[in-house]
Design a protein around this motif. Structure first.
Motif, PDB file in Angstrom:
ATOM      1  N   ALA A 360       0.833  -1.206   0.000  1.00 37.92           N
ATOM      2  CA  ALA A 360       0.000   0.000   0.000  1.00 37.92           C
ATOM      3  C   ALA A 360       0.867   1.255   0.000  1.00 37.92           C
ATOM      4  CB  ALA A 360      -0.932  -0.006   1.207  1.00 37.92           C
ATOM      5  N   ILE A 361       2.022   1.196   0.671  1.00 37.89           N
ATOM      6  CA  ILE A 361       2.947   2.334   0.665  1.00 37.89           C
ATOM      7  C   ILE A 361       3.408   2.606  -0.755  1.00 37.89           C
ATOM      8  CG2 ILE A 361       5.181   3.179   1.493  1.00 37.89           C
ATOM      9  CD1 ILE A 361       4.818   1.425   3.963  1.00 37.89           C
ATOM     10  N   ALA A 362       3.816   1.545  -1.460  1.00 36.98           N
ATOM     11  CA  ALA A 362       4.296   1.709  -2.830  1.00 36.98           C
ATOM     12  C   ALA A 362       3.165   2.122  -3.769  1.00 36.98           C
ATOM     13  CB  ALA A 362       4.932   0.403  -3.311  1.00 36.98           C
ATOM     14  N   ALA A 363       1.996   1.508  -3.610  1.00 35.50           N
ATOM     15  CA  ALA A 363       0.876   1.814  -4.505  1.00 35.50           C
ATOM     16  C   ALA A 363       0.435   3.266  -4.389  1.00 35.50           C
ATOM     17  CB  ALA A 363      -0.295   0.879  -4.209  1.00 35.50           C
ATOM     18  N   CYS A 364       0.607   3.858  -3.207  1.00 31.98           N
ATOM     19  CA  CYS A 364       0.240   5.265  -3.010  1.00 31.98           C
ATOM     20  C   CYS A 364       1.392   6.215  -3.337  1.00 31.98           C
ATOM     21  CB  CYS A 364      -0.228   5.493  -1.577  1.00 31.98           C
ATOM     22  SG  CYS A 364      -1.850   4.783  -1.223  1.00 31.98           S
ATOM     23  N   GLY A 365       2.522   5.667  -3.756  1.00 33.11           N
ATOM     24  CA  GLY A 365       3.634   6.517  -4.155  1.00 33.11           C
ATOM     25  C   GLY A 365       4.430   7.097  -3.009  1.00 33.11           C
ATOM     26  N   ARG A 366       4.409   6.467  -1.841  1.00 27.38           N
ATOM     27  CA  ARG A 366       5.108   6.991  -0.676  1.00 27.38           C
ATOM     28  C   ARG A 366       6.449   6.283  -0.487  1.00 27.38           C
ATOM     29  NH1 ARG A 366       0.927   9.560  -1.673  1.00 27.38           N
ATOM     30  NH2 ARG A 366      -0.544  10.239  -0.063  1.00 27.38           N
ATOM     31  N   ILE A 367       7.373   6.992   0.175  1.00 24.29           N
ATOM     32  CA  ILE A 367       8.703   6.441   0.471  1.00 24.29           C
ATOM     33  C   ILE A 367       8.935   6.556   1.976  1.00 24.29           C
ATOM     34  CG2 ILE A 367      11.187   6.663   0.109  1.00 24.29           C
ATOM     35  CD1 ILE A 367      10.515   8.057  -2.570  1.00 24.29           C
ATOM     36  N   ILE A 368       9.225   5.424   2.618  1.00 28.68           N
ATOM     37  CA  ILE A 368       9.559   5.407   4.043  1.00 28.68           C
ATOM     38  C   ILE A 368      10.861   4.632   4.201  1.00 28.68           C
ATOM     39  CG2 ILE A 368       8.839   4.732   6.357  1.00 28.68           C
ATOM     40  CD1 ILE A 368       5.945   4.875   5.419  1.00 28.68           C
ATOM     41  N   GLY A 408       8.057   2.786  -1.600  1.00 28.93           N
ATOM     42  CA  GLY A 408       8.126   1.540  -0.850  1.00 28.93           C
ATOM     43  C   GLY A 408       8.711   1.752   0.526  1.00 28.93           C
ATOM     44  N   LEU A 409       8.924   0.650   1.221  1.00 28.16           N
ATOM     45  CA  LEU A 409       9.463   0.637   2.581  1.00 28.16           C
ATOM     46  C   LEU A 409      10.873   0.069   2.536  1.00 28.16           C
ATOM     47  CD1 LEU A 409       9.108   0.875   5.696  1.00 28.16           C
ATOM     48  CD2 LEU A 409       8.120  -1.435   5.641  1.00 28.16           C
ATOM     49  N   TYR A 410      11.841   0.803   3.119  1.00 24.97           N
ATOM     50  CA  TYR A 410      13.236   0.411   3.054  1.00 24.97           C
ATOM     51  C   TYR A 410      13.911   0.550   4.419  1.00 24.97           C
ATOM     52  CZ  TYR A 410      12.513   1.373  -1.952  1.00 24.97           C
ATOM     53  OH  TYR A 410      12.036   1.400  -3.238  1.00 24.97           O
ATOM     54  N   GLU A 411      14.971  -0.247   4.590  1.00 27.58           N
ATOM     55  CA  GLU A 411      15.908  -0.017   5.683  1.00 27.58           C
ATOM     56  C   GLU A 411      17.226   0.425   5.071  1.00 27.58           C
ATOM     57  OE1 GLU A 411      18.104  -2.134   9.533  1.00 27.58           O
ATOM     58  OE2 GLU A 411      16.711  -3.296   8.299  1.00 27.58           O
ATOM     59  N   MET A 412      17.756   1.536   5.558  1.00 26.09           N
ATOM     60  CA  MET A 412      19.025   2.057   5.070  1.00 26.09           C
ATOM     61  C   MET A 412      20.155   1.384   5.826  1.00 26.09           C
ATOM     62  SD  MET A 412      20.189   6.065   4.964  1.00 26.09           S
ATOM     63  CE  MET A 412      21.880   6.565   4.580  1.00 26.09           C
ATOM     64  N   LYS A 413      21.055   0.736   5.084  1.00 32.19           N
ATOM     65  CA  LYS A 413      22.179   0.031   5.687  1.00 32.19           C
ATOM     66  C   LYS A 413      23.484   0.719   5.288  1.00 32.19           C
ATOM     67  CE  LYS A 413      20.361  -3.456   7.954  1.00 32.19           C
ATOM     68  NZ  LYS A 413      20.708  -4.827   7.629  1.00 32.19           N
ATOM     69  N   LEU A 414      24.347   0.977   6.266  1.00 38.70           N
ATOM     70  CA  LEU A 414      25.631   1.611   6.045  1.00 38.70           C
ATOM     71  C   LEU A 414      26.732   0.597   6.321  1.00 38.70           C
ATOM     72  CD1 LEU A 414      23.547   3.907   7.032  1.00 38.70           C
ATOM     73  CD2 LEU A 414      25.571   5.268   7.440  1.00 38.70           C
ATOM     74  N   VAL A 415      27.673   0.492   5.387  1.00 37.46           N
ATOM     75  CA  VAL A 415      28.809  -0.415   5.542  1.00 37.46           C
ATOM     76  C   VAL A 415      30.077   0.389   5.329  1.00 37.46           C
ATOM     77  CG1 VAL A 415      29.965  -2.472   4.682  1.00 37.46           C
ATOM     78  CG2 VAL A 415      27.465  -2.378   4.713  1.00 37.46           C
ATOM     79  N   ALA A 416      30.996   0.302   6.285  1.00 34.36           N
ATOM     80  CA  ALA A 416      32.266   1.021   6.165  1.00 34.36           C
ATOM     81  C   ALA A 416      33.069   0.465   4.994  1.00 34.36           C
ATOM     82  CB  ALA A 416      33.058   0.909   7.462  1.00 34.36           C
ATOM     83  N   LYS A 417      33.656   1.364   4.219  1.00 31.33           N
ATOM     84  CA  LYS A 417      34.451   0.938   3.065  1.00 31.33           C
ATOM     85  C   LYS A 417      35.798   0.366   3.483  1.00 31.33           C
ATOM     86  CE  LYS A 417      32.549   4.245  -0.279  1.00 31.33           C
ATOM     87  NZ  LYS A 417      32.865   5.364  -1.194  1.00 31.33           N
ATOM     88  N   ALA A 418      36.253   0.744   4.651  1.00 27.54           N
ATOM     89  CA  ALA A 418      37.558   0.272   5.111  1.00 27.54           C
ATOM     90  C   ALA A 418      37.601  -1.254   5.115  1.00 27.54           C
ATOM     91  CB  ALA A 418      37.845   0.807   6.511  1.00 27.54           C
ATOM     92  N   GLY A 419      38.579  -1.806   4.439  1.00 22.70           N
ATOM     93  CA  GLY A 419      38.717  -3.258   4.379  1.00 22.70           C
ATOM     94  C   GLY A 419      38.038  -3.898   3.188  1.00 22.70           C
ATOM     95  N   LEU A 420      37.156  -3.157   2.502  1.00 20.57           N
ATOM     96  CA  LEU A 420      36.498  -3.698   1.319  1.00 20.57           C
ATOM     97  C   LEU A 420      37.375  -3.476   0.087  1.00 20.57           C
ATOM     98  CD1 LEU A 420      32.805  -2.468   1.751  1.00 20.57           C
ATOM     99  CD2 LEU A 420      33.726  -4.733   2.262  1.00 20.57           C
ATOM    100  N   GLU A 421      37.185  -4.321  -0.916  1.00 17.60           N
ATOM    101  CA  GLU A 421      37.859  -4.095  -2.186  1.00 17.60           C
ATOM    102  C   GLU A 421      37.247  -2.874  -2.870  1.00 17.60           C
ATOM    103  OE1 GLU A 421      38.160  -7.543  -4.700  1.00 17.60           O
ATOM    104  OE2 GLU A 421      37.920  -8.879  -2.983  1.00 17.60           O
ATOM    105  N   ALA A 422      37.986  -2.315  -3.811  1.00 14.77           N
ATOM    106  CA  ALA A 422      37.487  -1.159  -4.564  1.00 14.77           C
ATOM    107  C   ALA A 422      36.186  -1.531  -5.261  1.00 14.77           C
ATOM    108  CB  ALA A 422      38.524  -0.706  -5.575  1.00 14.77           C
TER     109      ALA A 422
END
Length: 760
Positions: A360-368, A408-422
């Protein structure tokens, strides 16, 4: 000679034990402890002086930045004690005049304003560092006579109108940040005046007051033990339409007696050389007690604390109910597992009760979008430097992406770049973190509460009994209280409050203050601190921990008794058997969502084949991202760059608004995902258009120049379904990305599959 422990010199394999304590050790410890005590008392005198100085100045907002008044609520047709400030950016934070303005609204929950701009590393600081003009909504210690929540809302709407008028060069509406109690206030205003808002960020904001668990937030049971909202009405009436915010502050302090009575003072005493400045800075804000009108606190308690009416959609603004579904701009919710005032269920369950179904969130055009922190406490959300430099920084610098997300409904996830490949396209995501927006459902939010939501029925019963008690008070008791109460008596009682007296009396006016100052001066001159591993210092820490543990046990036992008695009195075997709870709001919202979705699906199916290349690309990208489970921040910024390239195969010369198309197609795929993909063959009638659509989609999803990648399953499926040449799709995708003017693009890395596995 006393011994704490005796090391065994013959055993080299056992861990080192604290050495024995000599008389010299005792002397050194006593000297250090006496000096710390003098400096500790000296700091408390400074706290008292700061309190009196702050009162003498009129208790101004404790902002780190210079500011000017733009609009004063006192001068509005419906006066209130709020005002709009423009913060003056320091020279090292130049303002980008094209950037949209940011408005920070601090909570009025007993304290004064300033927590959102308390430090350079804060919400305000991060917004300034990103080049935004920042405005701040402040308030004075005393409300205007006759002030109500409605008049405050009108003033805040006027503030936003002024901000918009002052930035005609910005086509985007202001970003609004609502901290704690200001979060629900901004949610309500947004629902009534959505045209004034850009993205709304609510930080540690309680919106669903009935939500939570006995472990996460026992504070919600307090209203039951007090009989509901009538006591707040009584307090306001005794002050002749004035409610003292010190009572709210004391409620917060009761949540953690170990910190209130012991830890904050022990931490100061034990580390007084380094802790004094931080202690005084925080106490200057914590000890600034503000008042509100009786009408305001009565409305807050009845509608929110006890009634939970905002989340339920039954809170009234005049003769109109406030419906949170009317909020059209993106909503970002920040919550933390370390927050015992607004734990994640209280911050997020309004989504379930308002929408019922994520479709219903997506169908109504909302972003959470919501962000969950692992352990920061309630106040740390606003003043924690690490939080500001990470979460607040990433939120402010991701506004372009958040607004571009498909509904739609989302969870924002943050991942540190340190240690990751380019990473491929890393230039599109500067900074120390990579960000993804992962799809979430209502079940994901429900799973955040291990105790479930069954107990909310009990709070429905409590709310009804509260209304009954409030009606009795207002009918039979209020006239007598108002007849006997005087403003002078209410003011006198406020001044005698222990929280005020401990600051006011222990200042330089204290009889022994000169002696304490002299002892502190001598202690600084002869300071002889001992090592942290000194055996008596270790014993001190052990005893301090035992005191903390005892106070925590007292708190846990107290909370357990409150929870137990509340369940016994108001649960299904108590008053709940006679005062039946309402149907759960989640059930009401879900039934409404199912009906709305069925109606919308029927309308969508009648035009499912409409559109051409652009619409088809949007559907393919949406299907691909759903199969992955997330939108990468880099993908959305890459899509913006690709949208600037000429689109071969698309008839006409009019530019394509890809963001608007993506949002429109997201509404369609939310209710008819299979039918939307099945219609691609008709929307793309020839091989050339099909190859081009798949190539654009592959580029946006960062799966070119190779399709030998598990993330490209949807592209491989459609290549087979639409009957096109995969090598031709790869070639076209390469041509698209090579045409972009983004220097030093690293090649794709095979680590994408491993990263996908790390996501829950």
């Amino acid at each position: 000679m006393t011994k704490i422990s005796t090391p065994n010199p013959e055993s080299s394999s056992t861990p080192a034990q604290p050495r024995g304590v000599s008389m010299a050790d005792v002397g050194a410890y006593l000297t250090d402890a006496n000096q710390r005590t003098a400096l500790f008392l000296d700091t408390l005198l400074d706290r008292g002086n700061n309190y009196l100085e702050h009162l003498g100045q009129g208790t101004p907002p404790l902002l780190k930045f210079e500011h000017e008044v733009v609009v004063d609520g006192h001068d509005l047709p419906h006066p209130c004690n709020y005002a709009l400030l423009r913060l003056i950016a320091p020279p090292d934070m130049p303002v980008n005049l094209q950037a949209r303005p940011v408005v920070v609204v601090d909570p009025r929950a007993g304290h004064g304003p300033g927590i959102g701009g308390f430090k350079a590393d804060s919400e305000v600081g991060m917004a300034m560092r990103a080049g935004h003009t920042v405005y701040f909504v402040t308030f004075r210690p005393e409300p205007e006579d006759g002030q109500t929540l409605v008049s405050v809302g009108r003033a805040e709407a006027r503030f936003l109108e002024e901000v918009i008028a002052r930035h005609p060069q910005s086509t985007a509406k202001p970003v609004v940040i609502g901290n704690c109690q200001a979060g629900w206030a901004m949610m309500a205003l947004n629902a009534m005046r959505p045209e004034l808002f850009g993205p709304l960020m609510i930080m540690g904001a309680p919106v669903s007051y009935w939500a939570g668990s006995s472990k996460l937030n026992p504070m919600r049971y307090a209203g039951a033990s007090l009989g509901g909202s009538w006591l707040a009405s009584l307090s306001g009436d005794m002050g002749t339409d004035r409610f003292d915010g010190v009572h709210l502050v004391e409620n917060f302090e009761k949540l953690n007696p170990a910190n209130t009575w012991w830890n904050k003072y022990y931490n100061l005493w034990s580390s007084v050389d380094s802790e004094s400045e931080r202690f005084l800075e925080f106490e200057r804000w914590w000890g600034g007690y503000f008042r509100m009108t009786g009408s305001e606190i009565e409305s807050i308690v009845e509608n929110l604390f006890v009634g939970n009416r905002l989340a339920r959609g039954t809170m009234m603004a005049g003769d109109k109910a406030i419906d949170l579904r009317n909020i059209t701009a993106p909503v970002v919710v920040f919550a933390s597992w370390g927050d015992n005032i607004t734990p994640p269920p209280q911050a997020l369950n309004w989504i379930i009760d308002t929408w019922g179904d994520e479709r219903a969130i997506a169908a109504c055009g909302r972003i959470i979008v919501y962000v969950l922190h692992e352990n920061v406490g309630h106040l740390g959300i606003f003043v924690g430097g690490d939080v500001a430099r990470k979460e607040h920084d990433q939120l402010v610098t991701s506004l372009d992406v958040i607004e571009s997300l498909p509904p739609g409904l989302y969870e924002m996830k943050l991942v540190a770049k340190a240690g990751l490949e380019a990473q491929r396209w890393d230039q599109l995501e500067p900074g120390d973190y990579t960000v993804a927006y992962e799809y979430r459902t209502m079940d994901d939010i429900r799973a955040l509460n291990p105790e479930g939501r069954d107990e909310e029925a009990m709070f429905s019963t409590i709310s009804k009994i509260s209304e009954f008690n409030a009606a009795i008070y207002k009918t039979w008791m209020r006239p007598w209280v108002k007849l006997l109460a005087t403003r002078q008596a209410g003011d006198a009682l406020g001044k005698l409050n222990s929280s005020r007296l401990q600051r006011q009396l222990f200042s330089d006016s204290f009889a022994l203050a000169p002696f304490i100052r002299a002892q502190a001066q001598e202690a600084r001159a002869k300071r002889a601190p001992i090592d942290e591993n000194h055996p008596l210092k270790l014993l001190e820490k052990k005893l301090a921990k035992q005191i903390t543990d005892s106070l925590n046990k007292f708190r846990d036992d107290r909370d357990a008794r409150t929870v137990r008695s509340t369940r016994q009195l108001f649960g299904p075997k108590g008053l709940g058997a006679w005062v039946k709870p309402d149907v759960p709001d989640a059930d009401v919202a879900y039934a409404r969502a199912v009906s709305d979705l069925e109606s919308f699906r029927a309308s969508v199916l009648s035009r499912i084949h409409e559109g051409g290349l652009a619409e088809a690309v949007c559907r393919i990208v949406l299907a691909g991202m759903v199969s992955i489970g997330a939108f990468e921040r880099r993908s959305l910024r890459l899509a913006r760059l690709l949208a600037q390239l000429p689109t071969s195969g698309q008839s006409g010369t009019e530019p394509i608004d890809w963001i608007a198309l993506l949002k429109a197609q997201a509404r369609i795929t939310a209710v008819a995902p299979v039918e939307a993909l099945n219609a691609l063959g008709e929307m793309l009638p020839d091989s050339a258009s099909r190859e081009h659509a798949l190539a654009i989609s592959a580029a946006v999803m960062m799966i070119e120049p190779t399709l030998a990648n598990p993330r490209s399953e949807i592209i491989e499926f459609l290549i087979d379904t639409l009957g096109v040449d995969p090598q031709r799709v790869i070639q076209l995708a390469r041509q698209l990305t090579q045409a972009l003017e983004v220097p030093e693009l690293p090649l794709a890395k095979p680590k994408a599959k491993a990263r996908a596995k790390t996501r829950p």
